[in-house]
Scaffold this motif. Structure first.
Motif, PDB file in Angstrom:
ATOM      1  N   GLU A   4      52.411  57.641 -59.736  1.00 35.16           N
ATOM      2  CA  GLU A   4      53.545  58.286 -59.077  1.00 35.16           C
ATOM      3  C   GLU A   4      53.048  59.099 -57.894  1.00 35.16           C
ATOM      4  OE1 GLU A   4      56.826  59.384 -62.304  1.00 35.16           O
ATOM      5  OE2 GLU A   4      54.888  60.339 -62.707  1.00 35.16           O
ATOM      6  N   LEU A   5      53.904  59.206 -56.880  1.00 35.76           N
ATOM      7  CA  LEU A   5      53.566  60.038 -55.730  1.00 35.76           C
ATOM      8  C   LEU A   5      53.524  61.498 -56.164  1.00 35.76           C
ATOM      9  CD1 LEU A   5      53.047  60.061 -52.671  1.00 35.76           C
ATOM     10  CD2 LEU A   5      55.518  60.320 -52.344  1.00 35.76           C
ATOM     11  N   ASP A   6      52.413  62.165 -55.860  1.00 32.60           N
ATOM     12  CA  ASP A   6      52.221  63.558 -56.268  1.00 32.60           C
ATOM     13  C   ASP A   6      52.434  64.518 -55.094  1.00 32.60           C
ATOM     14  OD1 ASP A   6      51.131  65.325 -58.570  1.00 32.60           O
ATOM     15  OD2 ASP A   6      49.957  65.980 -56.833  1.00 32.60           O
ATOM     16  N   HIS A   7      51.728  64.283 -53.992  1.00 34.82           N
ATOM     17  CA  HIS A   7      51.914  65.109 -52.806  1.00 34.82           C
ATOM     18  C   HIS A   7      51.346  64.416 -51.582  1.00 34.82           C
ATOM     19  CE1 HIS A   7      47.837  66.486 -54.088  1.00 34.82           C
ATOM     20  NE2 HIS A   7      47.655  66.924 -52.844  1.00 34.82           N
ATOM     21  N   ILE A   8      51.636  64.970 -50.418  1.00 38.03           N
ATOM     22  CA  ILE A   8      51.101  64.470 -49.155  1.00 38.03           C
ATOM     23  C   ILE A   8      50.418  65.629 -48.441  1.00 38.03           C
ATOM     24  CG2 ILE A   8      52.809  62.631 -48.964  1.00 38.03           C
ATOM     25  CD1 ILE A   8      54.303  64.329 -46.928  1.00 38.03           C
ATOM     26  N   ALA A   9      49.522  65.307 -47.507  1.00 36.05           N
ATOM     27  CA  ALA A   9      48.698  66.358 -46.914  1.00 36.05           C
ATOM     28  C   ALA A   9      48.496  66.146 -45.419  1.00 36.05           C
ATOM     29  CB  ALA A   9      47.341  66.422 -47.618  1.00 36.05           C
ATOM     30  N   ILE A  87      48.649  61.316 -52.017  1.00 36.98           N
ATOM     31  CA  ILE A  87      47.965  61.445 -53.293  1.00 36.98           C
ATOM     32  C   ILE A  87      48.881  60.947 -54.398  1.00 36.98           C
ATOM     33  CG2 ILE A  87      46.955  63.081 -54.930  1.00 36.98           C
ATOM     34  CD1 ILE A  87      47.183  63.933 -51.211  1.00 36.98           C
ATOM     35  N   LEU A  88      48.333  60.058 -55.238  1.00 38.36           N
ATOM     36  CA  LEU A  88      49.076  59.516 -56.369  1.00 38.36           C
ATOM     37  C   LEU A  88      48.588  60.145 -57.663  1.00 38.36           C
ATOM     38  CD1 LEU A  88      49.234  55.688 -55.564  1.00 38.36           C
ATOM     39  CD2 LEU A  88      50.810  57.512 -54.879  1.00 38.36           C
ATOM     40  N   ARG A  89      49.520  60.380 -58.564  1.00 38.54           N
ATOM     41  CA  ARG A  89      49.235  60.993 -59.868  1.00 38.54           C
ATOM     42  C   ARG A  89      49.151  59.913 -60.933  1.00 38.54           C
ATOM     43  NH1 ARG A  89      53.274  63.917 -59.570  1.00 38.54           N
ATOM     44  NH2 ARG A  89      54.776  62.782 -60.832  1.00 38.54           N
ATOM     45  N   GLN A 137      44.529  63.226 -61.609  1.00 38.69           N
ATOM     46  CA  GLN A 137      45.107  63.472 -62.934  1.00 38.69           C
ATOM     47  C   GLN A 137      45.107  64.973 -63.157  1.00 38.69           C
ATOM     48  OE1 GLN A 137      43.025  61.904 -66.373  1.00 38.69           O
ATOM     49  NE2 GLN A 137      44.545  62.690 -67.810  1.00 38.69           N
ATOM     50  N   TRP A 138      46.273  65.521 -63.409  1.00 40.53           N
ATOM     51  CA  TRP A 138      46.377  66.947 -63.699  1.00 40.53           C
ATOM     52  C   TRP A 138      46.055  67.207 -65.170  1.00 40.53           C
ATOM     53  CZ3 TRP A 138      46.643  70.433 -59.987  1.00 40.53           C
ATOM     54  CH2 TRP A 138      47.148  70.059 -58.741  1.00 40.53           C
ATOM     55  N   HIS A 139      45.364  68.314 -65.422  1.00 43.41           N
ATOM     56  CA  HIS A 139      45.061  68.728 -66.790  1.00 43.41           C
ATOM     57  C   HIS A 139      45.785  70.032 -67.122  1.00 43.41           C
ATOM     58  CE1 HIS A 139      42.121  65.573 -66.673  1.00 43.41           C
ATOM     59  NE2 HIS A 139      41.425  66.185 -65.746  1.00 43.41           N
ATOM     60  N   THR A 140      46.879  70.271 -66.481  1.00 45.71           N
ATOM     61  CA  THR A 140      47.684  71.462 -66.719  1.00 45.71           C
ATOM     62  C   THR A 140      49.140  71.043 -66.775  1.00 45.71           C
ATOM     63  OG1 THR A 140      48.382  73.588 -65.777  1.00 45.71           O
ATOM     64  CG2 THR A 140      47.700  71.887 -64.224  1.00 45.71           C
ATOM     65  N   ALA A 173      50.425  47.316 -55.456  1.00 46.36           N
ATOM     66  CA  ALA A 173      51.704  46.831 -55.994  1.00 46.36           C
ATOM     67  C   ALA A 173      51.756  46.684 -57.511  1.00 46.36           C
ATOM     68  CB  ALA A 173      52.086  45.517 -55.326  1.00 46.36           C
ATOM     69  N   PRO A 174      50.685  46.240 -58.180  1.00 44.37           N
ATOM     70  CA  PRO A 174      50.804  46.064 -59.635  1.00 44.37           C
ATOM     71  C   PRO A 174      51.088  47.355 -60.407  1.00 44.37           C
ATOM     72  CG  PRO A 174      48.942  44.809 -58.779  1.00 44.37           C
ATOM     73  CD  PRO A 174      49.405  45.695 -57.667  1.00 44.37           C
ATOM     74  N   VAL A 175      50.760  48.507 -59.815  1.00 46.36           N
ATOM     75  CA  VAL A 175      50.894  49.760 -60.576  1.00 46.36           C
ATOM     76  C   VAL A 175      51.674  50.840 -59.832  1.00 46.36           C
ATOM     77  CG1 VAL A 175      48.818  49.418 -61.960  1.00 46.36           C
ATOM     78  CG2 VAL A 175      48.646  50.550 -59.725  1.00 46.36           C
ATOM     79  N   PHE A 176      52.091  50.568 -58.610  1.00 49.65           N
ATOM     80  CA  PHE A 176      52.792  51.596 -57.844  1.00 49.65           C
ATOM     81  C   PHE A 176      53.974  50.983 -57.125  1.00 49.65           C
ATOM     82  CE2 PHE A 176      53.426  54.014 -53.849  1.00 49.65           C
ATOM     83  CZ  PHE A 176      53.852  55.207 -54.410  1.00 49.65           C
ATOM     84  N   ASP A 177      55.160  51.516 -57.396  1.00 52.45           N
ATOM     85  CA  ASP A 177      56.383  51.033 -56.768  1.00 52.45           C
ATOM     86  C   ASP A 177      57.280  52.228 -56.504  1.00 52.45           C
ATOM     87  OD1 ASP A 177      58.492  49.545 -55.813  1.00 52.45           O
ATOM     88  OD2 ASP A 177      59.208  48.943 -57.793  1.00 52.45           O
ATOM     89  N   ASP A 178      57.412  52.594 -55.232  1.00 51.37           N
ATOM     90  CA  ASP A 178      58.235  53.734 -54.837  1.00 51.37           C
ATOM     91  C   ASP A 178      58.970  53.330 -53.571  1.00 51.37           C
ATOM     92  OD1 ASP A 178      59.209  56.193 -53.740  1.00 51.37           O
ATOM     93  OD2 ASP A 178      57.695  57.306 -54.886  1.00 51.37           O
TER      94      ASP A 178
END
Length: 205
Positions: A4-9, A87-89, A137-140, A173-178
């Motif tokens: 999933e889309l997490d953030h952009i920078a 950045i993807l999560r 990957q967030w750990h919080t 494409a196999p794992v990200f679709d937004d």
């Protein structure tokens, strides 16, 4: 596993340059951020709609220069500040690395009460000349996308432009679709984000 889309920078030679570029595009002040001691960088943040957030990032001259490359290719960044990274999560960084070994090695990082692991190439340069997404990957339970107050900016489209973005799209494409993430074949490389606000659209490049 899906991503999933997490953030952009936005990256800059200096944080002031990155912040100024971002605030001019948004018409809003950025919020506070902090320091990343491992890579000697610092940032400012802004909460977005839909659980996303925005980051302005640059090398931090107040910290000792690390004896290894900084993340996001920041050692090589020069010129005007620009939208430079997305950045993807994921939920399993080891599985993500197995899927995308070119994305780098897992590096565990902390800042304050935040804890995460990111895939970072040994030379700091992401594939596709920097346009491959960084993977985190967030750990919080309280990452910035869920805790930062939204500034009222809703991402309408993030367009990745470059000569080989069709290959980039096929790789993800196999794992990200937004539907918000678009790919446009162009001779030069750039990124553009379009945001919806109560006063109209805002464009960040």
């Amino acid at each position: 596993m899906t991503f999933e889309l997490d953030h952009i920078a936005v990256a800059g030679e200096t944080l002031d340059a990155a912040v100024t570029h971002s605030e001019e595009a948004f018409g809003l002040p950025l919020g506070p951020g902090g320091q990343h001691t491992h890579y000697a960088t610092h940032n400012r943040l802004l909460g977005l709609e839909q659980g996303l957030y925005f980051e302005a990032i640059a090398p931090d001259p107040s910290q000792p220069t690390p004896d290894y490359p900084r993340w996001f290719g920041l050692d090589d960044f020069d010129g005007p500040a620009q939208l430079d990274k997305w950045i993807l999560r994921c939920s399993d960084i080891a599985e993500a690395q197995a899927m995308f070994p070119e994305a780098g090695e897992p590096v565990h990082l902390t800042r304050g009460d935040l804890s995460w692991t990111m895939l970072v190439p040994p030379d700091g340069r992401l594939p596709f000349d920097g346009q491959f997404p960084a993977i985190i990957q967030w750990h919080t339970d309280t990452p910035p996308g869920t805790t930062l107050q939204s500034a009222g900016l809703r991402l309408e489209a993030l367009t990745i432009c470059g000569p080989d973005v069709a290959d980039l799209k096929a790789r993800l494409a196999p794992v990200f679709d937004d539907d918000r993430v678009l790919y446009q074949t162009t001779a030069g490389r750039m990124m553009q984000a379009v945001f919806l606000t109560t006063s109209g659209r805002r464009i960040l490049t």
